[in-house]
Design a protein around this motif. Structure first.
Motif, PDB file in Angstrom:
ATOM      1  N   UNK A 103       1.078  -1.309   0.102  1.00 60.60           N
ATOM      2  CA  UNK A 103      -0.046  -0.004  -0.013  1.00 60.60           C
ATOM      3  C   UNK A 103       1.132   1.475   0.291  1.00 60.60           C
ATOM      4  N   UNK A 104       1.792   1.092   0.760  1.00 64.01           N
ATOM      5  CA  UNK A 104       2.684   2.216   0.322  1.00 64.01           C
ATOM      6  C   UNK A 104       3.037   2.872  -0.604  1.00 64.01           C
ATOM      7  N   UNK A 105       3.602   1.908  -1.086  1.00 61.09           N
ATOM      8  CA  UNK A 105       4.422   1.797  -2.658  1.00 61.09           C
ATOM      9  C   UNK A 105       3.467   2.288  -3.800  1.00 61.09           C
ATOM     10  N   UNK A 106       1.688   1.917  -3.312  1.00 61.59           N
ATOM     11  CA  UNK A 106       1.155   2.078  -4.561  1.00 61.59           C
ATOM     12  C   UNK A 106       0.093   3.345  -4.642  1.00 61.59           C
ATOM     13  N   UNK A 107      -0.460   3.163  -2.764  1.00 62.70           N
ATOM     14  CA  UNK A 107      -0.999   4.559  -2.242  1.00 62.70           C
ATOM     15  C   UNK A 107      -0.250   5.623  -1.822  1.00 62.70           C
ATOM     16  N   UNK A 108       0.978   5.219  -0.800  1.00 62.59           N
ATOM     17  CA  UNK A 108       1.628   5.660   0.107  1.00 62.59           C
ATOM     18  C   UNK A 108       0.705   6.010   1.225  1.00 62.59           C
ATOM     19  N   UNK A 109      -0.216   4.947   1.525  1.00 65.03           N
ATOM     20  CA  UNK A 109      -0.574   4.872   3.110  1.00 65.03           C
ATOM     21  C   UNK A 109      -1.670   4.343   2.971  1.00 65.03           C
ATOM     22  N   UNK A 110      -1.724   3.973   4.346  1.00 64.49           N
ATOM     23  CA  UNK A 110      -2.037   2.249   4.890  1.00 64.49           C
ATOM     24  C   UNK A 110      -2.644   2.211   5.479  1.00 64.49           C
ATOM     25  N   UNK A 111      -4.434   1.784   5.830  1.00 62.80           N
ATOM     26  CA  UNK A 111      -5.573   1.929   6.997  1.00 62.80           C
ATOM     27  C   UNK A 111      -4.886  -0.112   7.414  1.00 62.80           C
ATOM     28  N   UNK A 112      -4.359   0.242   8.421  1.00 56.73           N
ATOM     29  CA  UNK A 112      -3.830  -0.687   9.490  1.00 56.73           C
ATOM     30  C   UNK A 112      -4.639  -1.726  10.260  1.00 56.73           C
ATOM     31  N   UNK A 113      -5.202  -3.022  10.615  1.00 53.95           N
ATOM     32  CA  UNK A 113      -6.444  -3.570  11.310  1.00 53.95           C
ATOM     33  C   UNK A 113      -6.064  -4.221  12.366  1.00 53.95           C
ATOM     34  N   UNK A 114      -4.679  -3.755  13.080  1.00 60.34           N
ATOM     35  CA  UNK A 114      -3.835  -4.214  13.781  1.00 60.34           C
ATOM     36  C   UNK A 114      -3.425  -2.666  14.947  1.00 60.34           C
ATOM     37  N   UNK A 115      -4.075  -2.917  16.050  1.00 57.30           N
ATOM     38  CA  UNK A 115      -4.296  -1.976  16.671  1.00 57.30           C
ATOM     39  C   UNK A 115      -2.611  -1.398  17.091  1.00 57.30           C
ATOM     40  N   UNK A 116      -2.319   0.349  17.497  1.00 59.02           N
ATOM     41  CA  UNK A 116      -1.398   0.561  17.351  1.00 59.02           C
ATOM     42  C   UNK A 116      -0.129   0.209  18.739  1.00 59.02           C
ATOM     43  N   UNK A 117       0.835  -0.212  18.926  1.00 61.04           N
ATOM     44  CA  UNK A 117       1.117  -0.887  20.550  1.00 61.04           C
ATOM     45  C   UNK A 117       0.838  -2.423  20.278  1.00 61.04           C
TER      46      UNK A 117
END
Ligand code: AKB
Length: 320
Positions: A192-206
């Motif tokens: 996603x970083x390469x294709x869109x420059x952003x990512x929505x993560x399904x795993x919580x921070x930490x």
């Protein structure tokens, strides 16, 4: 020279392991099998056979046809899919494993199958999880992995099958994406970083989990298979890892090379619960002592390689 049959050969590990085994033992000595034909078998110039691992008779026929003396059994459903289809996971993961062990027993084959950090559960010590500890997983995948570890021990003690295995953490790779795992975010994020420059993560921070780069995983498989048997006290389920990381660590590593990269969160409760039931970090000292396991890639090195390879594939400009 070994004659190696690989099941699940077109999956995330298999598709790269085929190439590595081919380099090491010669492609003609590596018999790739999978339930489907896919683009990836083209990268393997050796034999390829369609195989549903729940069909033990067909598995035995292929092993006999190619005079197989080593089995690397990779075909399995991962943790998140296992929660969606628990009975199917039981039938595939356990049925496939026992079929492969039976073929190994009948033919006197050496045998490798991966276990996972998923073999641990909420009552396992969470930090630097020891090699030998409480294993009460709460997922079907984990139940399969613990049963699989025990079954491999059983085939060694009862029948003398030379069974070996590791507990893999999340594996990061750019060749074949994983599917249906809890740790998949650590691969998706690079795409996603390469294709869109952003990512929505399904795993919580930490949320910390162990991870490792595919070249280290492939090297671990071959090193363990080649290790002197007398050195192995554990044989079947060695903890191996390169690092313990949370999603924000991967995001920061990417942002160091792609400053515009952004990540936000939309937590998937099922995969989050699985992740929380697993260790934050595992102790790989038994693998280091007994067969010299070593991971070469840290997060920054993985990130540089992943971004470069994916940028090449998607024909985008290099990261700075
Ligand atoms: C998964 O997330 O299910 C796998 C694993 C850690 O075994 N990647």
């Amino acid at each position: 020279m070994k004659k190696i049959m690989v099941t699940g050969a077109l999956g995330q590990i298999g598709s790269e392991l085929l190439m590595e085994l081919g380099r090491f033992y010669g492609s003609d000595n590596v018999i790739a099998t999978d339930i489907r034909l896919g683009a990836k078998e083209i990268a393997h110039s050796g034999p390829f056979e369609i195989l549903d691992v729940t069909d033990g008779k067909r598995m035995a026929e292929i092993a006999a046809q190619y005079q197989v003396d080593t089995i690397i059994h990779l075909a399995a459903l991962l943790s998140a899919t296992g929660e969606e289809k628990p009975l199917f996971a039981w039938n595939l993961n356990m049925g496939g494993l026992v079929n492969a062990l039976e073929v190994a027993r009948e033919r006197g084959c050496q045998f490798f199958t991966p276990s996972s950090i998923g073999a641990f559960g909420p009552s396992t010590p969470k930090v630097q999880t020891p090699q030998d500890t409480i294993q009460r997983p709460t997922t079907m995948y984990g139940v399969n992995k613990v049963a699989g570890e025990l079954l491999c021990d059983y085939y060694f003690h009862k029948f003398g099958v030379d069974t070996r295995g590791v507990r893999f953490p999340g594996l990061i790779s750019y060749v074949t994406p994983p599917g249906g795992g809890t740790t998949d975010y650590a691969v998706e994020i690079y795409y996603e970083a390469v294709k869109r420059g952003k990512y929505t993560c399904y795993i919580q921070k930490g949320t910390y989990m162990d991870m490792m780069y595919m070249p280290d995983a492939l090297h671990a498989i071959i090193t363990l298979m080649e290790a002197d048997s007398y050195r192995l006290k554990h044989r079947n389920a060695f903890n191996v890892t390169a690092m313990s990381i949370a999603p924000e660590d991967v995001a920061s590593a990417i942002a160091r090379q792609m400053p515009a990269f952004k990540m936000d969160y939309q937590v998937d409760p099922v995969r989050q619960a699985i992740a929380e039931s697993w260790p934050d970090s595992i102790d790989a000292s038994a693998a280091k002592e007994e067969w010299g396991f070593k991971a070469e890639y840290d997060l920054d090195r993985i990130t540089t390689d992943m971004l470069a390879k994916l940028q090449q594939r998607y024909c985008l400009p290099e990261a700075k």
